[in-house]
Design an enzyme around this catalytic site. Structure first.
Site, mmCIF file in Angstrom:
data_model
loop_
_atom_site.group_PDB
_atom_site.id
_atom_site.type_symbol
_atom_site.label_atom_id
_atom_site.label_comp_id
_atom_site.label_asym_id
_atom_site.label_seq_id
_atom_site.Cartn_x
_atom_site.Cartn_y
_atom_site.Cartn_z
ATOM 1 N N LYS A 1 -11.192 6.918 56.176
ATOM 2 C CA LYS A 1 -12.340 6.687 57.057
ATOM 3 C C LYS A 1 -11.826 6.489 58.474
ATOM 4 O O LYS A 1 -11.351 5.422 58.841
ATOM 5 C CB LYS A 1 -13.157 5.460 56.644
ATOM 6 C CG LYS A 1 -14.512 5.400 57.407
ATOM 7 C CD LYS A 1 -14.962 3.992 57.744
ATOM 8 C CE LYS A 1 -14.455 3.480 59.066
ATOM 9 N NZ LYS A 1 -15.035 4.149 60.264
ATOM 10 N N CYS B 1 -2.464 -2.696 69.945
ATOM 11 C CA CYS B 1 -2.391 -4.063 69.430
ATOM 12 C C CYS B 1 -1.049 -4.712 69.750
ATOM 13 O O CYS B 1 -0.932 -5.925 69.785
ATOM 14 C CB CYS B 1 -2.630 -4.066 67.923
ATOM 15 S SG CYS B 1 -1.475 -3.050 67.000
ATOM 16 N N GLU C 1 -7.431 -11.144 73.085
ATOM 17 C CA GLU C 1 -6.997 -9.762 73.283
ATOM 18 C C GLU C 1 -8.006 -9.047 74.181
ATOM 19 O O GLU C 1 -9.207 -9.069 73.928
ATOM 20 C CB GLU C 1 -6.887 -9.047 71.941
ATOM 21 C CG GLU C 1 -6.317 -7.653 72.069
ATOM 22 C CD GLU C 1 -6.112 -6.991 70.705
ATOM 23 O OE1 GLU C 1 -5.058 -6.370 70.516
ATOM 24 O OE2 GLU C 1 -7.010 -7.105 69.854
#
Length: 406
Positions: free
Chosen positions: A172, A281, A381
């Site tokens: 996905k 990340c 973040e």
């Protein structure tokens, strides 16, 4: 071919078309215009894909290492052959600068496959230690959820080891940057993947991701995405006790010690934090520096950020394209405002688009200094081209600051 797949998923070795399906828009972040649509799957489509993967698993898990090596080799060759097509698609779907797509996004994706071939050639599936034999077997059906920021790179990072181990797959991809995944499914078909070994269902995390995480016939789920999404996947996966692998958000520190070559280290640190428009990340977005050298670092960091050329991603002179989607663009603007509101020292960049760019999700490369660990820009973040410079008095304090995050 991608434009022909708007109603299709790759299930059981063929492209299957579904009528009466919801469609999601795909937006070019440089123009903010809709450039196409993709089908949005649901639990029904997930059931079909998982069933195909489950049916294919017994035979594929018993395939020979040489067969899987040959398959990976064909995948690698086709990816290199089609590298320009993939690079152009990454520009369209997530705004990667064409030079970055060609130099990093696509080659790094190919490297995942090549390195996995190296690992597989030497991997010992059976080890014997005196009277004990240990056999390592394929886990089973793997659901792989990939993000929008490194779309192709994350696909190969998950698909290649799954193939090498003999697992079957339901992929996905992110609905925000789905076209490279459709191209990859075509690549897998052309590489001769056995029917059912690789399946692709597009859709949202809530619908397709949730159905995969909770599905009783999925043995392992791997997600790269936000911490929020990771929590939801883990919760959905718990009742079936499937294996869960997560790569989620980050707030990486970059500690510059006093004996470093600051001219080199500061520039490299800024560029590393802003690589891929800061949408990584692992981006080292907190730069920790000795307090008595703060002024020197501010000058070097500002000069580096100001030299970054932000502009049209197809321009070969562009260093940095737009943020990949509207929601993330707005998130970055909110966080820049938070830095200003919390009293951080704005060295360069700031709110709004760079001068001369009136449309598109373009963001100014931004650097804050005199940041403290209680500020939002030091704790949350941002996922954009924003660096926080944090002074420290000694190495013990630097380590304490580095570790002081959720």
């Amino acid at each position: 071919m991608v434009s022909l797949r708007e109603n299709q998923f790759y299930i059981g070795g063929e492209w299957q078309e579904f009528a009466d399906i919801i469609h999601l828009p795909v937006v070019d972040p440089a123009s903010e215009e809709v450039v196409g649509h993709i089908a949005a799957g649901d639990a029904h489509h997930v059931d079909q894909a998982v069933a195909a993967a489950r049916e294919a698993f017994p035979a594929f898990s018993q395939s020979s290492v040489s067969e899987r090596l040959a398959l990976l080799g064909r995948m690698h060759s086709l990816l290199l052959e089609r590298s320009d097509l993939f690079a152009d698609t990454l520009v369209k779907e997530m705004g990667a600068a064409i030079t970055f797509a060609r130099a990093s996004q696509v080659p790094f994706a190919a490297e995942h496959i090549r390195v996995q071939m190296e690992v597989l050639e030497k991997y010992r599936f059976l080890t014997v230690d005196q009277h004990t034999a240990t056999a390592k077997e394929a886990i089973g059906v793997c659901a792989l959820i990939t993000p929008w920021n490194w779309p192709l790179y994350q696909i190969t990072a998950k698909v290649a080891p799954a193939i090498a181990a003999g697992c079957t797959i339901v992929l996905k991809p992110s609905e925000l940057s789905p076209y490279s995944a459709l191209l990859f499914a075509e690549l897998m078909h052309d590489a001769g993947i056995p029917a059912g070994v690789f399946n692709l269902v597009n859709g949202t995390g809530e619908s397709v991701g949730g159905a995969l995480a909770s599905h009783p016939d999925v043995d392992m789920i791997s997600i790269t995405g936000s911490t929020r999404a990771g929590v939801l996947v883990a919760q959905a996966a718990a009742p079936t006790v499937k294996r869960v692998v997560q790569e989620l958000g980050g707030k990486s520190p970059n500690i510059l010690l006093d004996d470093a070559d600051f001219r080199e280290a500061v520039a490299k640190g800024v560029l590393a934090g802003m690589r891929n428009v800061g949408q990584s990340c692992s981006a080292p977005t907190r730069m920790l520096v000795p307090a008595h050298r703060l002024g020197e670092v501010e000058g070097l960091a500002s000069a580096t950020a100001r030299a970054i050329r932000v502009g049209a991603p197809l321009d070969p002179l562009t260093d940095m394209g737009p943020i990949a989607n509207r929601a993330q663009f707005e998130r970055v603007q909110i966080m820049i405002q938070a830095g200003i509101d919390d009293g951080a020292k704005l060295l360069c960049g700031g709110l709004g688009r760079p001068a001369g760019l009136n449309r598109g999700f373009f963001t100014q490369p931004t650097i804050f200094s005199e940041v403290t660990s209680d500020m939002r820009i030091a704790r949350e973040e941002i996922f954009g081209p924003v660096i926080s410079i944090i002074p420290y008095k000694d190495e013990d304090e630097a380590i304490a600051i580095a570790n002081d995050t959720v």
